[in-house]
Motif scaffolding. Sequence first.
Motif, PDB file in Angstrom:
ATOM      1  N   ASP A   1      55.574  35.963 -80.568  1.00 54.03           N
ATOM      2  CA  ASP A   1      55.827  37.815 -81.422  1.00 54.03           C
ATOM      3  C   ASP A   1      55.706  37.485 -83.030  1.00 54.03           C
ATOM      4  O   ASP A   1      56.734  38.207 -83.344  1.00 54.03           O
ATOM      5  CB  ASP A   1      56.383  38.235 -80.884  1.00 54.03           C
ATOM      6  N   GLY A   2      54.617  36.563 -83.418  1.00 56.89           N
ATOM      7  CA  GLY A   2      54.877  36.348 -84.939  1.00 56.89           C
ATOM      8  C   GLY A   2      55.717  35.861 -84.774  1.00 56.89           C
ATOM      9  O   GLY A   2      55.691  35.184 -86.397  1.00 56.89           O
TER      10      GLY A   2
ATOM     11  N   ALA B   1      65.702  28.364 -84.638  1.00 55.78           N
ATOM     12  CA  ALA B   1      65.307  28.555 -83.314  1.00 55.78           C
ATOM     13  C   ALA B   1      66.114  28.712 -82.472  1.00 55.78           C
ATOM     14  O   ALA B   1      66.491  28.474 -81.724  1.00 55.78           O
ATOM     15  CB  ALA B   1      63.914  27.063 -82.855  1.00 55.78           C
ATOM     16  N   ARG B   2      65.257  30.036 -81.636  1.00 51.79           N
ATOM     17  CA  ARG B   2      65.831  29.636 -80.046  1.00 51.79           C
ATOM     18  C   ARG B   2      65.405  28.932 -79.020  1.00 51.79           C
ATOM     19  O   ARG B   2      64.196  29.263 -78.843  1.00 51.79           O
ATOM     20  CB  ARG B   2      65.581  30.782 -80.006  1.00 51.79           C
ATOM     21  N   PRO B   3      66.255  27.868 -78.806  1.00 55.06           N
ATOM     22  CA  PRO B   3      66.083  26.885 -77.748  1.00 55.06           C
ATOM     23  C   PRO B   3      65.301  27.423 -76.552  1.00 55.06           C
ATOM     24  O   PRO B   3      66.080  28.117 -76.177  1.00 55.06           O
ATOM     25  CB  PRO B   3      66.835  26.028 -77.798  1.00 55.06           C
TER      26      PRO B   3
ATOM     27  N   PRO C   1      62.450  33.228 -85.069  1.00 59.76           N
ATOM     28  CA  PRO C   1      61.750  34.469 -85.537  1.00 59.76           C
ATOM     29  C   PRO C   1      61.131  34.351 -86.187  1.00 59.76           C
ATOM     30  O   PRO C   1      61.655  33.733 -87.749  1.00 59.76           O
ATOM     31  CB  PRO C   1      63.393  35.070 -85.044  1.00 59.76           C
ATOM     32  N   PRO C   2      60.120  35.381 -86.946  1.00 54.02           N
ATOM     33  CA  PRO C   2      59.373  35.493 -87.523  1.00 54.02           C
ATOM     34  C   PRO C   2      60.581  36.335 -88.862  1.00 54.02           C
ATOM     35  O   PRO C   2      61.309  36.885 -88.309  1.00 54.02           O
ATOM     36  CB  PRO C   2      58.868  37.164 -87.612  1.00 54.02           C
ATOM     37  N   GLY C   3      59.894  36.176 -89.669  1.00 55.91           N
ATOM     38  CA  GLY C   3      60.861  36.186 -91.198  1.00 55.91           C
ATOM     39  C   GLY C   3      61.855  34.502 -91.851  1.00 55.91           C
ATOM     40  O   GLY C   3      63.064  35.171 -92.696  1.00 55.91           O
ATOM     41  N   VAL C   4      62.664  34.450 -90.544  1.00 54.88           N
ATOM     42  CA  VAL C   4      63.121  33.460 -90.357  1.00 54.88           C
ATOM     43  C   VAL C   4      62.609  31.608 -91.011  1.00 54.88           C
ATOM     44  O   VAL C   4      61.442  31.308 -89.981  1.00 54.88           O
ATOM     45  CB  VAL C   4      64.052  33.041 -89.187  1.00 54.88           C
TER      46      VAL C   4
ATOM     47  N   ALA D   1      72.965  31.550 -84.575  1.00 50.19           N
ATOM     48  CA  ALA D   1      71.539  33.297 -84.015  1.00 50.19           C
ATOM     49  C   ALA D   1      73.199  33.859 -85.183  1.00 50.19           C
ATOM     50  O   ALA D   1      72.661  35.462 -86.246  1.00 50.19           O
ATOM     51  CB  ALA D   1      72.056  33.316 -82.843  1.00 50.19           C
ATOM     52  N   ALA D   2      74.280  33.846 -85.146  1.00 44.00           N
ATOM     53  CA  ALA D   2      74.492  34.692 -85.796  1.00 44.00           C
ATOM     54  C   ALA D   2      74.859  34.339 -87.158  1.00 44.00           C
ATOM     55  O   ALA D   2      75.014  35.504 -87.780  1.00 44.00           O
ATOM     56  CB  ALA D   2      76.368  34.444 -85.335  1.00 44.00           C
ATOM     57  N   MET D   3      75.332  33.150 -87.441  1.00 43.81           N
ATOM     58  CA  MET D   3      75.222  33.311 -89.347  1.00 43.81           C
ATOM     59  C   MET D   3      73.359  34.224 -89.231  1.00 43.81           C
ATOM     60  O   MET D   3      73.254  34.542 -90.713  1.00 43.81           O
ATOM     61  CB  MET D   3      75.104  31.730 -89.136  1.00 43.81           C
TER      62      MET D   3
END
Lengths: 358, 370
Positions: free
Chosen positions: A68-69, A108-110, A173-176, A227-229
Amino acid sequence: MVKNVDNPLDFEGFTCPLPLRDYPQIVMGHGSGGRMSADLVRHLFVPLFDNAALNRLDDQAVLEMQLDGGRLAFTTDSFVVRPLFFPGGDIGKLAVHGTVNDLAVSGARPLYLSAGFILEEGLPMDDLCRVAASMAGAAHEAGVQIVTGDTKVVDRGHGDGVYINTSGVGVVPPGVDVAAQNARPGDVVIVSGTLGDHGVAVMSVREGLRFDAAVVSDTAPLHGLVAAMLAAGPDIHAMRDPTRGGLAASLNEIAAASGVGVLLDERAIPVRPPVRAACEMLGLDPLYVANEGKLVAFVPPGSADAVLDAMRAHPLGAEAAIIGQAVAAHPGIVAARTGIGGSRVVDMPLGVLLPRIC
Amino acid sequence: MKYLDEYRDESAVRAVLDEIHRVTTRPWVIMEVCGGQTHSIIRSGLDRLLPDAITLVHGPGCPVCVTPLELIDKAIAIAARPEVIFASYGDMLRVPGSGKDLFAVKSEGADVRVVYSPLDALTIARANPEKVVVFFGVGFETTAPANGMAVYQAHKQSIDNFAMLVSHVTVPPAMMAILSSPTNRVQGFLAAGHVNTVMGFAEYEPIAARFKVPIVVTGFEPLDIANGILMAVRQLEESRHEVENAYARSVRREGNAAAQAIIREVFEPCDRAWRGIGVIPMSGYRLREPYARYDAERRFAGVSAISAEESGVCISGLVLQGVKRPDECPAFGTLCTPQRPLGATMVSSEGACAAYYKYGRYMDDAGAPV
């Protein structure tokens, strides 16, 4: 501890399944590629790691991934630790958390891990069961699947029971864009909690050096905290999880990669009293001792408060603290203002940590 | 942490530093004897907070640094023998001999183990009766009691597969050698508090009197060291030369009688070579005759013939005597680094050169990183 009530397996109470019980210890045949190898996979690893990709038992896992990008993150890490079981964790947990965290600090989300085992002939089957169950629990807790693997056996005396390699993939995710070379002068340096717990916990039970320290390893998966950060401050510049080499190595790596200096306030760096005491006793510096559930982040000043608040609201960041800042002066060098108001350089560690004579 | 935080408190240290600035009217050169003190000074940045008139020079009190090259070569030769388990304190493993270090011998298959106490080496000997366990007995008066106890226990328990490669050195003869040198510029000493904890300080009184130097028994935390410097400067400014105790929470004049007794039982004084300095008369310990069968140099007769020469570039001898600062060496940080040390003062984490390299590089004189 596996807290998910929907989880059908009791990882901690897992006992060795038949027909593996016929072999109380690993023998060379378990690495032969024949029936004994297959038994080990089918009766031990598959029921524990249980997922569709693994259960097909092909030579590879074929995975559905939606980018997703976003971008793919890929990492690998090998785990050798003595003893295999230590206060607060074991080699199995480390092998999952270590790779999950290497993915997480990129934002990243592992998603998926591989697991390669090098077993030493004579390893008690119960120990392998405990390690594998611990990996399964850690993977379940972290929301990742162990989808492919390998097992080899080496002659007795040629390994420390078990070595584990894990590789992992995740999606950024995109943008990170979090990377070691992105730190900028002015960035606020934040650690997620106390330093040195893992290294001291392992040393406290190492053969020939037992001491009574109320310290447990901090091993933990950090992607939830990350993710929270990122939700609070999507513009975080750089992150590292300071494992071997400790905070000093991570900060030196980021300083070198970004061409910034780092100025720490030594007094702001959180270290638990028993960890400090153990380090004093052994002549070690907590900044150089390993962690397995901590991260250090370089955050633009405008986002620092929001990121710090988000960290402190997360169980793994409750003791997060601002410990310094990135500076334009002395690029590539990490310096610290000391407890008495002096200053010093915090250099890259050289080799193994050696306790001093006196 | 109790007993440590109080001695690292900025306002307490600042108050002592202010007093040092107030009482100092002239330049003084003071040597801190012990490598542990050197490290604490550089790590805390204390040296950069002193008046410009006070020069600290770093003394020879690092057991790793002063162990002669030749003894490292002997250790390596012994460790390489197939029947030997070689046990050592950790930081001796990285000290380069003429060709390699003990880590390299270990990688070539030798059984080299890090222990945290010489009594652990004795335990290894008991558990491995088919091997000979050799412990590298280095250190000052601080480690001598424990090392002596290991030999004493081996003797009492008839553990015959244990030996010690002895390279013990003592502080007072080294202080006298420095003071007697024609190039000496040391005007006062901070004595090594751990050594005095064992030995007391009565034996320092004749040195203070003979050479007219103040000697202040000093601890290892920043506040301890600042206090030691203050007491030394006060003496110098008042033309006094006494032995004073700035480490009374640990040191008594008579020292630790039980520890001294085990040293006297097992060891006797002997001439000893110091790396970078040379032979200082009666500056070391060797095993007394009743314990001589535990002497590794006797047990492995071939090694006593080993001799070695130091690097010509390295000025570690001058650094150890306080004549030169580490960064005055042409090789410092270039030819000689902790990764590739030319001399022992760069090897040990307590060595003056290593401390400068690790904590002091890139700092200007005001203490700001440059």
